[in-house]
Design a protein around this motif. Sequence first.
Motif, mmCIF file in Angstrom:
data_model
loop_
_atom_site.group_PDB
_atom_site.id
_atom_site.type_symbol
_atom_site.label_atom_id
_atom_site.label_comp_id
_atom_site.label_asym_id
_atom_site.label_seq_id
_atom_site.Cartn_x
_atom_site.Cartn_y
_atom_site.Cartn_z
ATOM 1 N N GLU A 7 -3.895 0.730 4.243
ATOM 2 C CA GLU A 7 -4.970 -0.197 3.840
ATOM 3 C C GLU A 7 -5.194 -1.106 4.696
ATOM 4 O O GLU A 7 -3.925 -1.681 4.988
ATOM 5 N N ASP A 8 -6.217 -1.441 5.602
ATOM 6 C CA ASP A 8 -6.085 -2.560 6.570
ATOM 7 C C ASP A 8 -6.137 -4.104 6.165
ATOM 8 O O ASP A 8 -5.589 -4.952 6.691
ATOM 9 N N GLU A 9 -6.844 -3.988 4.550
ATOM 10 C CA GLU A 9 -6.792 -5.319 4.073
ATOM 11 C C GLU A 9 -5.559 -5.449 3.552
ATOM 12 O O GLU A 9 -4.822 -5.144 2.680
ATOM 13 N N VAL A 10 -4.823 -6.365 4.239
ATOM 14 C CA VAL A 10 -3.248 -6.642 3.964
ATOM 15 C C VAL A 10 -2.889 -7.174 2.389
ATOM 16 O O VAL A 10 -2.222 -6.675 1.602
ATOM 17 N N ARG A 11 -3.768 -8.192 2.156
ATOM 18 C CA ARG A 11 -3.603 -8.656 0.949
ATOM 19 C C ARG A 11 -3.580 -7.632 -0.145
ATOM 20 O O ARG A 11 -3.076 -7.608 -1.025
ATOM 21 N N LEU A 12 -4.628 -6.580 -0.083
ATOM 22 C CA LEU A 12 -4.825 -5.616 -0.792
ATOM 23 C C LEU A 12 -3.721 -4.632 -0.998
ATOM 24 O O LEU A 12 -3.329 -4.239 -1.986
ATOM 25 N N ASN A 15 -0.737 -5.978 -2.838
ATOM 26 C CA ASN A 15 -0.892 -6.175 -4.321
ATOM 27 C C ASN A 15 -0.794 -4.830 -4.685
ATOM 28 O O ASN A 15 -0.097 -4.601 -5.883
ATOM 29 N N GLU A 32 -1.295 -0.189 8.011
ATOM 30 C CA GLU A 32 -2.483 -1.242 8.362
ATOM 31 C C GLU A 32 -3.638 -0.486 8.993
ATOM 32 O O GLU A 32 -4.652 -0.838 9.034
ATOM 33 N N ASP A 52 -7.451 4.452 2.270
ATOM 34 C CA ASP A 52 -8.651 3.616 2.271
ATOM 35 C C ASP A 52 -9.624 4.237 3.196
ATOM 36 O O ASP A 52 -8.931 5.105 4.138
ATOM 37 N N MET A 54 -12.210 3.125 5.425
ATOM 38 C CA MET A 54 -12.620 2.452 6.626
ATOM 39 C C MET A 54 -11.235 1.683 7.132
ATOM 40 O O MET A 54 -10.959 0.859 6.524
ATOM 41 N N PRO A 56 -8.963 0.735 10.906
ATOM 42 C CA PRO A 56 -8.959 0.825 12.132
ATOM 43 C C PRO A 56 -8.594 1.909 12.967
ATOM 44 O O PRO A 56 -7.557 2.430 12.566
#
Lengths: 229, 485
Positions: A7-12, A15, A32, A52, A54, A56
């Motif tokens: 998952e590229d959204e690190v905060r997600l 969690n 990431e 995820d 989408m 990078p």
Amino acid sequence: MRVLVVEDEVRLADNLAAALREGPGFAVDCAEDGEVGEQLARQGCYDLIILDLMLPKVDGLTVLRHMRSRDNSTPVLILTAKDGTASTIELLNAGADDYLSKPFDLGELIARAKALIRRGKGASHPVFAIADIEVNTLEQTVRRAGRVIDLSPTEYRILEYMVHRPRVIVSKRELLEHLYDYNWEHHSNVIEAHISNLRKKLMADSDQQPVETLRGRGYRLVADLEGAG
Amino acid sequence: MKRHSLSRRLISSVLLIELIFAVAVIALAAAYERHAQLRSFDIMLEGRADSLLGAVQDAEDPADNVMLDRTGLQLPAEDVYEVRDSGGRLLGGSANWQGPDPGETDSTGDHIYWTRINGRHYRVLTLHGLRVVDPDDKGGGKPRHVLVVYGAPTAQVWHQIRNAIVFFSLSNFVLLLVTGVLMAWLLHRGLAPMRELATEAERISIHRWSFQPPDSAVETRELAPLASALSAAMQRLETSFSQQRRFVSDAAHELKTAVAVVKSSLQLLAMRQRTTEEYAAGIEVSLVDCERMEEIVARMLTLARAEHLTTGQQSAGPSDLAAAAASIAQQFDSMAELRWVTLKFTADGPALVPLSGEECALLCSNLLLNALQHSPPRTEVKMSVQTELNSVELRIEDHGDGVDPALLPHVFERFSRGDPSRSRNTGGTGLGLAICKAIVDKAGGAIVLESVPGHGAAAIVRLPVANSAAGTESIESSLQTTPSA
């Protein structure tokens, strides 16, 4: 059990990892981008991959297709922010086992993760009964002949992993790979110590040892104990 | 609004013209027919009067009189006549007539007149004839002047003329009818390409934008401009619509992810009983997540506004780009210091550009923030504003890692994956450069990002000087080339 979160959204990702560690007590690694995710998935030590779409560098669908084309059959749970029948069909046809739309419920994600791991190992019910031992993966409790056995988190995880693979010899290396993520310093004698404690606790009230040690090869959960039941 | 039919208008116009011609033709034909009929009637009258003249014989009496011998004469019963000799003595006349009106016979010349006898219309001929009675072998004989008045009823003539008019009217009516039907059919056939065009146009909907004008319409000279205009308009609409749809879809993706972060943070916090410190930390993290979401929403709105203005007509401003850049550089000074980055700003004087002050500030701050976010400590960020003949150049250089050449073409796209700040989680939303491009496009300028991987990147904006439309084109073409690494 060990889970890979791509998952590229690190905060997600943080969690998710925290929830999977705290809830079902899984070992969690995070990637990431699609490239790192694919490299990690290739090692084959994961019981579940949360992917995820989408991402990078390499997008999730491509990662999934590459994995499946290499005969990697690890269960894959897709996280997507796009909902639509077309993309759902495409995902499932590409080899995804399940998918969740963002924003999702953490409880649902954990339940689905557990179910996917179970099915990936050929079981369908969350409560395992091997001989007189009953392992409830929902409540994370272990009973022998109806009596509750109090296990440490690591002992429980070892037993949980083994009840998913009864009658199969599980090596120390396999246990290390599936129970610890990269954040842990791990040595094989850690496993030995935990196994020893687990065996003791299981034998507290009984005269037959369900966890068999095969020197130099590993451990095995004996499914048919004499005089059991 | 009342709708009218082109075909109906055409047909009724043609029929009206045809009707006018038909009336004229009927009138002419009636006049000619009357003339011809009366002429032949008059000839007939003369013939009958001549035969009466031939019937004047010597009376064989001592007074050497003449008489009218009616044996052998075959005259229609309704005809009237009277024959008198030069002395005015009545030689004979038809029983149904009192004689010609006085005055009609006074003149010496022959003439024809109209009259009413017994309630019927008659045409009467007065003929002054010379009759040589008893011509014998000696070539003698006596010439006698005789006045013959002969009339015949004209009812038959009028009947003929009426028949002719009825015939012409009927045939013209049939002609009108045939013309109408034929025109309706021909127009229906001729307008088929128009109907096909309409049918194709009807199929356009939100889900189906493609417009393929039917061949019949393209091959019709009158319809081809309409067909090509429609198809071009549809193409533009489809492009703009799909852009909007992509924006909405991208925006939904970004927002869903942002919501997922907030939701998962809170759910993680609620998973089990925690200490007060853990709760406090969790709430703080959630607030940061919320701020991130707020930022995404705010930027999306900014972009939507900037893009909306792109399609607007008048340009804002002018305002001084150099002043805006200087003020932004000052604002970012402390942030640069925190990151151990040196910020240098140079300008060679005021630079008026066709943008509002707010847009100038937005443009400079987005580009500068981008540069600062990608600058490692102890490097330099240079921002400069230079005025040339009829353009203004804003240049912002950093010495960071640069941009992956593969991603360079996509950096100005919305939610661009090429913006590395997103994966580095430095707070970027992937919208900053898209906003810059929308602003620059609006002013008719150009923006490029030059990058040498590992050595840094430079954002170059070229804007036309305010109130000078010239040079806009040359700016766009001069910035077409993007130097590679």
